[in-house]
Design a protein around this motif. Structure first.
Motif, PDB file in Angstrom:
ATOM      1  N   SER A   1      50.447  -7.881 -44.302  1.00 25.54           N
ATOM      2  CA  SER A   1      49.580  -6.805 -44.898  1.00 25.54           C
ATOM      3  C   SER A   1      48.578  -6.241 -43.655  1.00 25.54           C
ATOM      4  CB  SER A   1      48.956  -7.292 -46.123  1.00 25.54           C
ATOM      5  OG  SER A   1      48.166  -8.538 -45.891  1.00 25.54           O
ATOM      6  N   ASP A   2      47.851  -5.133 -43.497  1.00 25.26           N
ATOM      7  CA  ASP A   2      47.238  -4.538 -42.566  1.00 25.26           C
ATOM      8  C   ASP A   2      46.369  -3.533 -43.265  1.00 25.26           C
ATOM      9  OD1 ASP A   2      46.158  -4.249 -40.239  1.00 25.26           O
ATOM     10  OD2 ASP A   2      48.201  -3.385 -39.536  1.00 25.26           O
ATOM     11  N   ALA A   3      45.186  -3.545 -42.769  1.00 24.57           N
ATOM     12  CA  ALA A   3      44.178  -2.767 -43.676  1.00 24.57           C
ATOM     13  C   ALA A   3      43.136  -2.675 -42.606  1.00 24.57           C
ATOM     14  CB  ALA A   3      43.813  -2.931 -44.999  1.00 24.57           C
TER      15      ALA A   3
ATOM     16  N   GLY B   1      49.955   4.293 -36.008  1.00 24.45           N
ATOM     17  CA  GLY B   1      50.288   3.471 -37.357  1.00 24.45           C
ATOM     18  C   GLY B   1      51.864   3.088 -36.896  1.00 24.45           C
ATOM     19  N   HIS B   2      52.169   2.134 -38.042  1.00 22.86           N
ATOM     20  CA  HIS B   2      53.569   1.560 -37.683  1.00 22.86           C
ATOM     21  C   HIS B   2      54.016   1.070 -39.128  1.00 22.86           C
ATOM     22  CE1 HIS B   2      51.080  -2.145 -38.408  1.00 22.86           C
ATOM     23  NE2 HIS B   2      49.966  -1.655 -37.966  1.00 22.86           N
ATOM     24  N   GLY B   3      55.440   0.698 -39.021  1.00 18.96           N
ATOM     25  CA  GLY B   3      55.945  -0.074 -40.181  1.00 18.96           C
ATOM     26  C   GLY B   3      55.552  -1.461 -40.037  1.00 18.96           C
TER      27      GLY B   3
ATOM     28  N   LEU C   1      54.882   1.053 -44.782  1.00 16.80           N
ATOM     29  CA  LEU C   1      53.976   1.541 -43.619  1.00 16.80           C
ATOM     30  C   LEU C   1      52.639   1.489 -43.515  1.00 16.80           C
ATOM     31  CD1 LEU C   1      55.780   5.235 -43.896  1.00 16.80           C
ATOM     32  CD2 LEU C   1      56.449   3.282 -42.337  1.00 16.80           C
ATOM     33  N   ALA C   2      52.080   0.995 -42.495  1.00 21.97           N
ATOM     34  CA  ALA C   2      50.539   1.131 -41.991  1.00 21.97           C
ATOM     35  C   ALA C   2      50.054   2.402 -41.424  1.00 21.97           C
ATOM     36  CB  ALA C   2      50.404  -0.095 -41.229  1.00 21.97           C
ATOM     37  N   ILE C   3      49.376   3.190 -42.394  1.00 19.28           N
ATOM     38  CA  ILE C   3      48.846   4.551 -41.707  1.00 19.28           C
ATOM     39  C   ILE C   3      47.454   4.379 -41.576  1.00 19.28           C
ATOM     40  CG2 ILE C   3      48.522   6.865 -42.485  1.00 19.28           C
ATOM     41  CD1 ILE C   3      50.802   6.499 -44.283  1.00 19.28           C
ATOM     42  N   GLU C   4      46.903   4.609 -40.318  1.00 18.70           N
ATOM     43  CA  GLU C   4      45.746   4.369 -39.684  1.00 18.70           C
ATOM     44  C   GLU C   4      45.221   5.124 -38.940  1.00 18.70           C
ATOM     45  OE1 GLU C   4      45.719   0.709 -37.395  1.00 18.70           O
ATOM     46  OE2 GLU C   4      47.760   0.505 -37.326  1.00 18.70           O
ATOM     47  N   PRO C   5      44.520   6.435 -39.240  1.00 20.29           N
ATOM     48  CA  PRO C   5      43.795   7.309 -38.474  1.00 20.29           C
ATOM     49  C   PRO C   5      42.630   6.601 -37.615  1.00 20.29           C
ATOM     50  CG  PRO C   5      43.543   7.838 -40.505  1.00 20.29           C
ATOM     51  CD  PRO C   5      44.566   6.604 -40.595  1.00 20.29           C
TER      52      PRO C   5
ATOM     53  N   TYR D   1      40.522   3.781 -40.396  1.00 16.88           N
ATOM     54  CA  TYR D   1      40.872   3.481 -41.894  1.00 16.88           C
ATOM     55  C   TYR D   1      42.178   3.509 -42.051  1.00 16.88           C
ATOM     56  CZ  TYR D   1      40.799   3.795 -46.981  1.00 16.88           C
ATOM     57  OH  TYR D   1      40.682   3.343 -48.113  1.00 16.88           O
ATOM     58  N   GLU D   2      42.537   2.317 -42.400  1.00 21.29           N
ATOM     59  CA  GLU D   2      43.940   1.874 -42.674  1.00 21.29           C
ATOM     60  C   GLU D   2      44.270   1.440 -43.944  1.00 21.29           C
ATOM     61  OE1 GLU D   2      44.965  -1.305 -40.167  1.00 21.29           O
ATOM     62  OE2 GLU D   2      47.044  -0.766 -40.058  1.00 21.29           O
ATOM     63  N   ASN D   3      45.717   1.660 -44.733  1.00 22.48           N
ATOM     64  CA  ASN D   3      46.162   0.684 -45.606  1.00 22.48           C
ATOM     65  C   ASN D   3      47.620   0.671 -45.181  1.00 22.48           C
ATOM     66  OD1 ASN D   3      44.157   0.377 -47.822  1.00 22.48           O
ATOM     67  ND2 ASN D   3      43.993   2.835 -47.869  1.00 22.48           N
TER      68      ASN D   3
END
Ligand code: MF3
Ligand code: CO
Length: 250
Positions: A106-108, A169-171, A200-204, A233-235
């Motif tokens: 997990s990544d946030a 961001g990344h898978g 997916l980790a979306i992280e602006p 910020y990422e989830n």
């Protein structure tokens, strides 16, 4: 590289890994106040992660020496925790953290104000968080990957902020970084078709001034080139048949 599609079993493990990370972030967020050091945050993060029978995935990743990236003010990402850095009233601090549960990553990331911050800096944080939510509106099966990138750019650019381009961001799944890469700025192509079961980790990462960044001599810390503040910020999310699931929220 192919983008992995998770099975129902794998999705369940991703959900658990991400839920634990959401709890870790919640605890870390409560600890943010003037006077604590960035090392204090790392010690707390590692203890929390291990208390949930997880492994900190950042620790030793390409030699990264901590369990959480702690990036203050003009630091964009990958700040290394140290006893020498004390958080001060008016700072902003980005915490980027992840864990491995039964082999699933997990990544946030969250950005917090330390005490009171200026209106300008508060707006930067708000816009960065909202940029994620604008991007995820497009994260639906049948849409294309870069619909997410374009939505983030369309939302952020009118504020005059700089969107970081050097990091994306990344898978995510059985590795912290899987395909595809997910830029936060406008793309000329459409990108891959989004399919249910993609995580997916979306992280602006958004700078108050220029989008340009530099690396410090520690070879990790990324800073804005003009020294102005930056937010992150990422989830980790799941593409479904319907609305996307944000896995790293409580
Ligand atoms: N969280 C970062 C990302 O989103 C990864 C941190 S790299 C590490 O991709 F080395 F600091 F772990
Ligand atoms: Co990430």
């Amino acid at each position: 590289m192919a983008v992995s599609i998770k099975s129902e079993r794998e999705i369940q493990l991703m959900r658990e890994s991400c839920k634990i990370l959401a709890k870790v972030h919640e605890e870390l967020g409560k600890a943010i106040k003037p006077g604590i050091t960035t090392k204090d945050i790392d010690i707390m993060a590692e203890k929390l992660i291990r208390s949930y029978d997880c492994i900190p995935n950042f620790l030793n990743y390409n030699g990264y020496p901590a369990s959480v990236c702690v990036s203050v003010n003009e630091e964009v990402v990958h700040g290394i925790p140290t006893t020498q850095r004390i958080l001060m009233e008016g700072d902003i601090v980005s915490l980027d953290c992840g864990c491995i549960y039964k082999g699933y990553h997990s990544d946030a990331a969250r950005t917090y104000a330390v005490g009171n911050v200026s209106r300008e800096v508060q707006q930067l944080m708000n816009v960065t968080k909202q940029a994620f939510f604008e991007g995820i509106k497009m994260a639906k099966a049948g849409n294309h990957l870069y619909d997410i990138s374009n939505a983030i750019d369309d939302y952020v650019t009118p504020f005059g902020y700089g969107i970081v381009k050097d990091l994306v961001g990344h898978g995510i799944g059985t590795s912290l970084h899987e395909d595809p890469q997910i830029p936060n700025f406008r793309q000329k192509r459409k990108g891959i078709l989004l399919q249910p079961g993609m995580t997916l980790a979306i992280e602006p990462m958004i700078n108050m001034g220029t989008w340009e960044v530099e690396w410090l001599d520690d070879d990790w810390t990324v800073v804005s080139r003009d020294g102005l503040p930056s937010a992150h910020y990422e989830n980790t999310i799941l593409i479904t048949d319907g609305e996307p699931e944000i896995l790293t929220l409580l």
